[in-house]
Design a protein around this motif. Sequence first.
Motif, mmCIF file in Angstrom:
data_model
loop_
_atom_site.group_PDB
_atom_site.id
_atom_site.type_symbol
_atom_site.label_atom_id
_atom_site.label_comp_id
_atom_site.label_asym_id
_atom_site.label_seq_id
_atom_site.Cartn_x
_atom_site.Cartn_y
_atom_site.Cartn_z
ATOM 1 N N GLU A 51 13.068 -21.905 2.796
ATOM 2 C CA GLU A 51 13.817 -21.258 1.714
ATOM 3 C C GLU A 51 15.212 -20.826 2.175
ATOM 4 O OE1 GLU A 51 11.635 -18.152 -0.141
ATOM 5 O OE2 GLU A 51 10.061 -19.494 -0.903
ATOM 6 N N LEU A 52 15.482 -21.003 3.453
ATOM 7 C CA LEU A 52 16.792 -20.659 3.990
ATOM 8 C C LEU A 52 17.555 -21.928 4.342
ATOM 9 C CD1 LEU A 52 15.891 -17.691 6.375
ATOM 10 C CD2 LEU A 52 16.914 -17.561 4.086
ATOM 11 N N ALA A 53 18.747 -22.106 3.815
ATOM 12 C CA ALA A 53 19.559 -23.276 4.154
ATOM 13 C C ALA A 53 19.854 -23.301 5.645
ATOM 14 C CB ALA A 53 20.861 -23.256 3.349
ATOM 15 N N PHE A 54 20.097 -22.112 6.196
ATOM 16 C CA PHE A 54 20.351 -22.030 7.641
ATOM 17 C C PHE A 54 19.829 -20.716 8.206
ATOM 18 C CE2 PHE A 54 22.891 -20.104 11.009
ATOM 19 C CZ PHE A 54 22.703 -21.036 12.027
ATOM 20 N N THR A 55 19.182 -20.832 9.332
ATOM 21 C CA THR A 55 18.893 -19.723 10.229
ATOM 22 C C THR A 55 18.741 -20.340 11.609
ATOM 23 O OG1 THR A 55 17.289 -18.047 10.936
ATOM 24 C CG2 THR A 55 16.444 -19.871 9.604
ATOM 25 N N PRO A 56 19.213 -19.689 12.645
ATOM 26 C CA PRO A 56 19.090 -20.278 13.982
ATOM 27 C C PRO A 56 17.646 -20.415 14.442
ATOM 28 C CG PRO A 56 19.956 -18.030 14.102
ATOM 29 C CD PRO A 56 19.975 -18.430 12.652
ATOM 30 N N ARG A 57 16.725 -19.811 13.698
ATOM 31 C CA ARG A 57 15.306 -19.949 14.057
ATOM 32 C C ARG A 57 14.705 -21.252 13.556
ATOM 33 N NH1 ARG A 57 16.084 -14.873 12.170
ATOM 34 N NH2 ARG A 57 15.179 -15.374 10.142
ATOM 35 N N ASN A 58 15.386 -21.924 12.603
ATOM 36 C CA ASN A 58 14.899 -23.199 12.075
ATOM 37 C C ASN A 58 15.323 -24.367 12.972
ATOM 38 O OD1 ASN A 58 13.696 -21.992 9.888
ATOM 39 N ND2 ASN A 58 15.220 -22.693 8.378
ATOM 40 N N ASN A 59 14.526 -25.436 12.944
ATOM 41 C CA ASN A 59 14.909 -26.666 13.645
ATOM 42 C C ASN A 59 15.699 -27.614 12.755
ATOM 43 O OD1 ASN A 59 11.661 -26.569 15.137
ATOM 44 N ND2 ASN A 59 13.562 -25.965 16.124
ATOM 45 N N PHE A 60 15.594 -27.425 11.426
ATOM 46 C CA PHE A 60 16.292 -28.292 10.483
ATOM 47 C C PHE A 60 17.178 -27.457 9.559
ATOM 48 C CE2 PHE A 60 12.186 -30.624 11.179
ATOM 49 C CZ PHE A 60 12.715 -31.650 11.939
ATOM 50 N N TYR A 61 18.079 -28.139 8.862
ATOM 51 C CA TYR A 61 18.884 -27.531 7.799
ATOM 52 C C TYR A 61 18.268 -27.941 6.456
ATOM 53 C CZ TYR A 61 22.519 -26.995 11.419
ATOM 54 O OH TYR A 61 23.217 -26.669 12.548
ATOM 55 N N TYR A 62 18.272 -27.043 5.494
ATOM 56 C CA TYR A 62 17.629 -27.318 4.212
ATOM 57 C C TYR A 62 18.609 -27.157 3.052
ATOM 58 C CZ TYR A 62 13.381 -27.108 6.953
ATOM 59 O OH TYR A 62 12.410 -27.349 7.901
ATOM 60 N N CYS A 63 18.414 -28.004 2.057
ATOM 61 C CA CYS A 63 19.197 -27.916 0.813
ATOM 62 C C CYS A 63 18.326 -27.152 -0.172
ATOM 63 C CB CYS A 63 19.531 -29.313 0.296
ATOM 64 S SG CYS A 63 20.354 -30.360 1.521
ATOM 65 N N TRP A 64 18.378 -25.836 -0.084
ATOM 66 C CA TRP A 64 17.399 -24.980 -0.746
ATOM 67 C C TRP A 64 17.327 -25.250 -2.251
ATOM 68 C CZ3 TRP A 64 17.250 -21.080 -4.451
ATOM 69 C CH2 TRP A 64 16.021 -20.411 -4.538
ATOM 70 N N GLY A 65 16.074 -25.420 -2.734
ATOM 71 C CA GLY A 65 15.808 -25.574 -4.161
ATOM 72 C C GLY A 65 16.089 -26.955 -4.708
#
Length: 566
Positions: free
Chosen positions: A156-170
């Motif tokens: 649900e987050l486009a970016f956070t340094p804790r994620n391994n990927f980037y997301y196009c939320w929604g």
Amino acid sequence: MNIYQVFTRLYGACKPAKNLPNGTIADNGVAKFNEFTADTLQRIKDYGFTHVWFTGVLEHATKTDYTRYGIHLDHPWIVKGRAGSPYAIKDYFDVDPDLAEDVPNRMAEFEALLERTHKTGLKFVIDFVPNHVARSYHSDVAPKGFEDLGVGDDEELAFTPRNNFYYCWGEPLHTENFVEAEKGGIPYLEHPAKATGNDVFHAWPNRNDWYETVKLNYGVDYNGGGAQHFAPIPSTWQKMTDILLFWASKGVDAFRCDMAEMVPVAFWHYAIAQVKAKYDVQFIAEVYNPNEYRNYIHHGGFDYLYDKVGLYDTLRAVICQQTSAAAITNAWQNTDDIKKHMLYFLENHDEQRIASDFFCGDAQKAIPGLVVAACMGNNPLMIYAGQEIGEKGMDAEGFSGKDGRTTIFDYWSVPSLHKLSSISPSLKSTKSPNQVLTGEELALYQDYQRILRLRNENKSLSEGLFYDLMYVNYDGAEGFDCHRQYAFLRKTEGELLFCVANFSDTYIECGIRIPAHAFDFLSIPSGEYSAVDLISGEESNISLAPDACTQIKVRANNAILLSVKF
């Protein structure tokens, strides 16, 4: 350091080799790890190579069905070609099942190839693809305790340094821009869409994007002005470092790091230091921005960088008569302070084949460029398999089309690679170069071999000083054409190499001035000398005197390396 790049799936018999455009593995076949026999590797070693870059070893997305072996099926909409791109990695801890004769035993077959390569005295290079993975990425064989990429991501987050990927939320991934309607079948669903590998941070990649891949998150917020979040260490950093350590532990000698400049320098500093603390390995970076070269060497820790936007582009333009040979001086001067770190080449899997209609159409015309790249310094040189016998790359194999490149997406049998893989190291064999190659191919093959061996054996080339002669020869006083010829010296104790590359379509006889400064700098004794061309073996007499012209002869589209012993 002479690197031989082989596109592993193509370097062999590829039975049944029907060569049907867009053909399946059953139609066109595929080469195997086991085809790199001890004899094949010995020929490569004897030819003059020190390293082999086995391209496309890691498991990547493909349209070939390996579900019976516990490998999940990739959706056809997110695979380029039938074989798939070797840069859409599906499992960082596994090898490509296409390359194994016994798929369940594929890692053992890889390890056996690694052992054979080392026994031959060659170093083993593989790809490390750090910037992106296949959309279908999932490791089936990750070591116990290793958390897979994307596990624990907050989608649900486009970016956070804790994620391994980037997301196009929604927003779901929109495939209409890269999937033809007639492909049909069950649609590929990805919701929310992940950012595409070539920095497309929205859900509408097109056919010219790296739509089959997703971008990895190293803690850079690209939509937030490029803000860097490197403390605490992002999980992607540690996971990717663990992958490097995994392969280094198997005995891999070097990593060619794909699109290294799309990953932060700070990560490389972190990862390379950790790997080198445990293993004797080298790192080669694919970097195209000259403004970043020194950053990736001095702060990133890389041993070598591609010299693409520099010497490659310059030599290609000179060979194609689109620019002056005098431009070569500027090309090497731009990286003179880091010259030992620059990897020279005239072909690789990304570039068009020399002999293709898109380059210059004649492999012989690149011999002077090869001599320049091979003999100006002692930095690494790379040859792409097939280059040494004039592979044209003019097949329309499938997804790649007829583009002057050897396909990396399709199953195919390349006759030149089949010839090379069948040559025995024994000169007495019925599969010697004389029996396998045409006369034109053999002549080119022998020229490449002489040049590679000279780099290994001649001290003037491996250790000697370099001196560019162009600055005193622009006037063309005695027939020297600075636009079509390039001249330089290499010198070590007891030997001078007088090197002249002729990029002209005509034979030349001319005088080349050697300045007094060169005599002082290189400690050259004046006099009359007997010289031998180390490429052709022809002998001649030359005169060496400060600020005087030395007379030379060079065949069209050729080069000389005149050796003078003192």
